[in-house]
Design an enzyme around this catalytic site. Structure first.
Site, PDB file in Angstrom:
ATOM      1  N   ILE A   1      36.939 -13.199  17.441  1.00  0.00           N
ATOM      2  CA  ILE A   1      36.589 -12.258  18.501  1.00  0.00           C
ATOM      3  C   ILE A   1      37.371 -12.688  19.735  1.00  0.00           C
ATOM      4  O   ILE A   1      37.275 -13.835  20.177  1.00  0.00           O
ATOM      5  CB  ILE A   1      35.070 -12.248  18.756  1.00  0.00           C
ATOM      6  CG1 ILE A   1      34.350 -11.716  17.520  1.00  0.00           C
ATOM      7  CG2 ILE A   1      34.749 -11.393  19.979  1.00  0.00           C
ATOM      8  CD1 ILE A   1      32.844 -11.776  17.600  1.00  0.00           C
TER       9      ILE A   1
ATOM     10  N   HIS B   1      39.835  -1.884  10.787  1.00  0.00           N
ATOM     11  CA  HIS B   1      38.438  -2.213  10.496  1.00  0.00           C
ATOM     12  C   HIS B   1      37.994  -1.424   9.269  1.00  0.00           C
ATOM     13  O   HIS B   1      38.223  -0.214   9.198  1.00  0.00           O
ATOM     14  CB  HIS B   1      37.552  -1.868  11.702  1.00  0.00           C
ATOM     15  CG  HIS B   1      36.126  -2.246  11.485  1.00  0.00           C
ATOM     16  ND1 HIS B   1      35.693  -3.541  11.532  1.00  0.00           N
ATOM     17  CD2 HIS B   1      35.043  -1.483  11.180  1.00  0.00           C
ATOM     18  CE1 HIS B   1      34.386  -3.572  11.282  1.00  0.00           C
ATOM     19  NE2 HIS B   1      33.972  -2.332  11.063  1.00  0.00           N
TER      20      HIS B   1
ATOM     21  N   ASN C   1      44.071  -2.993  15.758  1.00  0.00           N
ATOM     22  CA  ASN C   1      43.212  -3.640  14.762  1.00  0.00           C
ATOM     23  C   ASN C   1      42.925  -2.652  13.644  1.00  0.00           C
ATOM     24  O   ASN C   1      43.005  -1.439  13.836  1.00  0.00           O
ATOM     25  CB  ASN C   1      41.893  -4.092  15.404  1.00  0.00           C
ATOM     26  CG  ASN C   1      41.024  -4.899  14.446  1.00  0.00           C
ATOM     27  OD1 ASN C   1      41.519  -5.757  13.719  1.00  0.00           O
ATOM     28  ND2 ASN C   1      39.737  -4.617  14.433  1.00  0.00           N
TER      29      ASN C   1
ATOM     30  N   ASN D   1      47.374  -6.902   4.523  1.00  0.00           N
ATOM     31  CA  ASN D   1      47.795  -5.829   5.433  1.00  0.00           C
ATOM     32  C   ASN D   1      49.107  -6.191   6.128  1.00  0.00           C
ATOM     33  O   ASN D   1      49.962  -5.338   6.330  1.00  0.00           O
ATOM     34  CB  ASN D   1      46.703  -5.518   6.452  1.00  0.00           C
ATOM     35  CG  ASN D   1      45.707  -4.519   5.926  1.00  0.00           C
ATOM     36  OD1 ASN D   1      46.069  -3.436   5.487  1.00  0.00           O
ATOM     37  ND2 ASN D   1      44.427  -4.883   5.947  1.00  0.00           N
TER      38      ASN D   1
END
Length: 196
Positions: A100, A117, A115, A14
């Site tokens: 995390i 996901h 982010n 990414n």
């Protein structure tokens, strides 16, 4: 110039998609933004090689070298803040960063921490999203780009893409189909944020 700092833990596909899109779409000229640095919590993250080859600054902060999650996040935040400019704080992009983050870190970068996901949030937060979607009998799966909040895999949604779940899908085949969409929507979502 608005600096983008990308955080990775592995292959960085990414991150590479964002870097390539930024170059192809001339983000520096059009949006006044550039990918300034790639930071990893793993020294063996393959994405670091790509970033270095593109002339992007890289840094490794091994989370195992820190006595606590808080200490690591403080050091990580300080590394990112070096790319803040007086006019613009850096945009922080999580791209396969498998940590995390503490509430203090999230608060420090609130509103500029993104982010991606691999599910259609709010469904299937956490890990093993593709297998869970198959096990649940979902006809569709997908990917979500969102702003990060202290709650894991929550926060305002910036973009989503949907892919079909095929009858013979495995977690791996579904993941591969979702990944092609990740590489399209993450750069698109970042460009939209930069244009605001």
């Amino acid at each position: 110039m608005k600096n983008i700092v990308i955080l990775i833990s592995g292959g960085g596909s990414n991150m590479a998609a964002i870097v390539r899109t930024a170059e192809r779409e001339h983000w520096e000229q059009r949006l006044g933004a550039r990918v300034a640095a790639v930071v990893s919590n793993r020294v063996d993250a393959k994405g670091l090689e790509f970033a270095k080859a593109q002339g992007i600054a890289t840094q490794v902060l091994d989370h195992k070298a820190f006595p606590s999650r808080e200490a690591f996040d403080q050091a990580l935040g300080d590394a990112i803040s070096r790319y803040d400019t007086p006019e613009q704080p850096a945009l922080v992009v999580l791209a396969g960063f498998m940590r995390i983050l503490t509430p203090a870190f999230v608060e420090r970068f609130a509103g500029r921490l993104t982010n991606i996901h691999p599910s259609l949030l709010p469904a299937f937060t956490g890990l093993h999203t593709h297998q869970r979607a198959i096990d649940a009998g979902c006809k569709f799966a997908g990917v979500t780009v969102h702003l990060v909040t202290a709650e894991l895999d929550h926060g305002p949604i910036l973009d989503q893409a949907v892919v079909p779940v095929l009858p013979d899908d495995t977690a791996d085949t579904l993941a591969a189909r979702v990944l092609t969409q990740e590489h399209l929507i993450y750069p698109r979502a970042i460009a939209r944020l930069l244009a605001v």
